[in-house]
Design an enzyme around this catalytic site. Structure first.
Site, PDB file in Angstrom:
ATOM      1  N   CYS A 179      -3.583   6.471  -4.188  1.00 25.69           N
ATOM      2  CA  CYS A 179      -3.617   7.838  -4.718  1.00 25.69           C
ATOM      3  C   CYS A 179      -2.676   8.022  -5.895  1.00 25.69           C
ATOM      4  O   CYS A 179      -3.034   8.655  -6.899  1.00 25.69           O
ATOM      5  CB  CYS A 179      -3.303   8.837  -3.609  1.00 25.69           C
ATOM      6  SG  CYS A 179      -1.628   8.702  -2.919  1.00 25.69           S
TER       7      CYS A 179
ATOM      8  N   HIS B 115       1.706  11.724  -0.509  1.00 27.31           N
ATOM      9  CA  HIS B 115       0.367  11.693  -1.091  1.00 27.31           C
ATOM     10  C   HIS B 115       0.381  12.506  -2.381  1.00 27.31           C
ATOM     11  O   HIS B 115       0.994  13.577  -2.443  1.00 27.31           O
ATOM     12  CB  HIS B 115      -0.646  12.282  -0.108  1.00 27.31           C
ATOM     13  CG  HIS B 115      -2.015  12.445  -0.679  1.00 27.31           C
ATOM     14  ND1 HIS B 115      -2.794  11.383  -1.074  1.00 27.31           N
ATOM     15  CD2 HIS B 115      -2.744  13.576  -0.956  1.00 27.31           C
ATOM     16  CE1 HIS B 115      -3.948  11.833  -1.555  1.00 27.31           C
ATOM     17  NE2 HIS B 115      -3.939  13.157  -1.491  1.00 27.31           N
TER      18      HIS B 115
END
Length: 329
Positions: free
Chosen positions: A209, A95
């Site tokens: 993301c 992430h």
């Protein structure tokens, strides 16, 4: 006007739309559709973990003084690190986010973009009784909050300074983030490509993301930021490999009263094994069904821009990569 005549006119308009689309030259990759506002989520869509719990409810970013100097940090950590530690990091499922530090006030900030209702709901729909079309809980948005959890990013990931900008540049970036957040409303997990070879045709690009972080870096670069980093900048991408996709239609044209019932059944049947399993046995059965559809039947139905596409899958079918994408120069 009789119901039969209305049905005929509706069918004729659908056919006309399909012919018009066929005549139009398809653009690849298919452009991500922008919207003029963010819709209110359906009450059915409930997140397991709250979205942006410590950030501004309206997504506001504080205005900083133009003369301030803002340090910019690259943040990366394994997905669900807060729950599973570095487990997914071993598979390079990471992430990404951006950190900021005001040298004038000493305050730190974190900015990231992720799913409102968790990844599974953004990637696959719910099949709800009484509702003909698959039901999607798919929204993604930017989250901005004060503070950087150093331990969270450093322990299994990275927290590295990559640039420094003025408060004026930061404020212009914040204005762009607000507009990007207002018009880019849904998450897209997959990058769909013709094959794994460099330079091969890309049919659809992901919107996740890391895509947000890369867009933000490029905006900062255009505004005058200079990027320097002592580390290699890699990002997680999840690929599907297929031949040229075929446009199928939207909810109305496929699942509506005058839609394509056969196609509707095929799409619902395809998504059925992707439902959350309730037992180990059910998980194994679903996994075998997925292998049958994707690898044996070479089939995948992609939902993109609130429309359905047929993907003729081919080897290696699916791949998770951790590719280097350099910082803007």
């Amino acid at each position: 006007m009789g119901s039969e005549l209305r049905g005929f006119i509706c069918l004729w308009l659908q056919l006309l739309l399909q012919v018009s689309r066929a005549d139009k030259q398809q653009t690849w990759p298919v452009p991500y559709r922008r919207y003029d506002h963010r819709p209110t989520p359906d009450p059915f869509c409930q997140p397991k973990y709250p979205f942006c719990p410590t950030g501004s409810p309206n997504g506001e970013i504080p205005q900083l003084k133009d003369q301030d100097h803002i340090e910019v940090y690259r943040l990366q950590t394994p997905v669900w690190e807060f729950k599973y530690g570095d487990l997914l990091g071993h598979f390079h499922i990471m992430h990404d986010a951006i950190g900021f530090r005001s040298t004038l006030t000493g305050k730190n900030y974190t900015m990231e973009w992720y799913e409102l209702f968790q990844l599974g709901n953004c990637t696959f729909p719910h099949l709800r009784p009484g509702i003909a079309a698959p039901f999607w809980c798919n929204q993604g948005a930017a989250c901005f909050f004060e503070g950087i959890d150093d331990l969270h990013w450093k322990e299994n990931g990275s927290l590295v300074k990559v640039s420094e900008v003025s408060g004026e540049i930061f404020n212009k970036m914040a204005k762009w983030v607000k507009e990007d957040n207002r018009t880019g409303i849904y998450y897209e997990t997959w990058t769909v490509q013709a094959d794994p070879n460099p330079g091969s045709k890309i049919w659809f690009e992901s919107y996740d993301c890391s895509a947000f972080v890369l867009r933000t870096y490029h905006v900062l670069s255009k505004l005058g930021a200079v990027f320097k980093s002592p580390i290699q900048t890699n990002y997680t991408r999840i690929f599907l490999y297929s031949g040229e996709p075929t446009y199928l239609g939207n909810d109305s044209s496929i699942f509506g009263p005058h839609g394509n019932k056969t196609l509707a059944e095929q799409i619902n049947s395809f998504y059925l094994p992707f439902r959350p399993p309730h037992s180990a046995k059910e998980f194994i059965i679903s996994l075998l069904e997925i292998v049958e559809k994707v690898i044996v039947q070479n089939t995948f139905y992609l939902y993109f821009n609130y429309e359905y596409w047929y993907l003729p899958m081919k080897q290696p079918y699916i791949e998770i990569t951790y590719e280097e994408i350099p910082l803007p120069s």
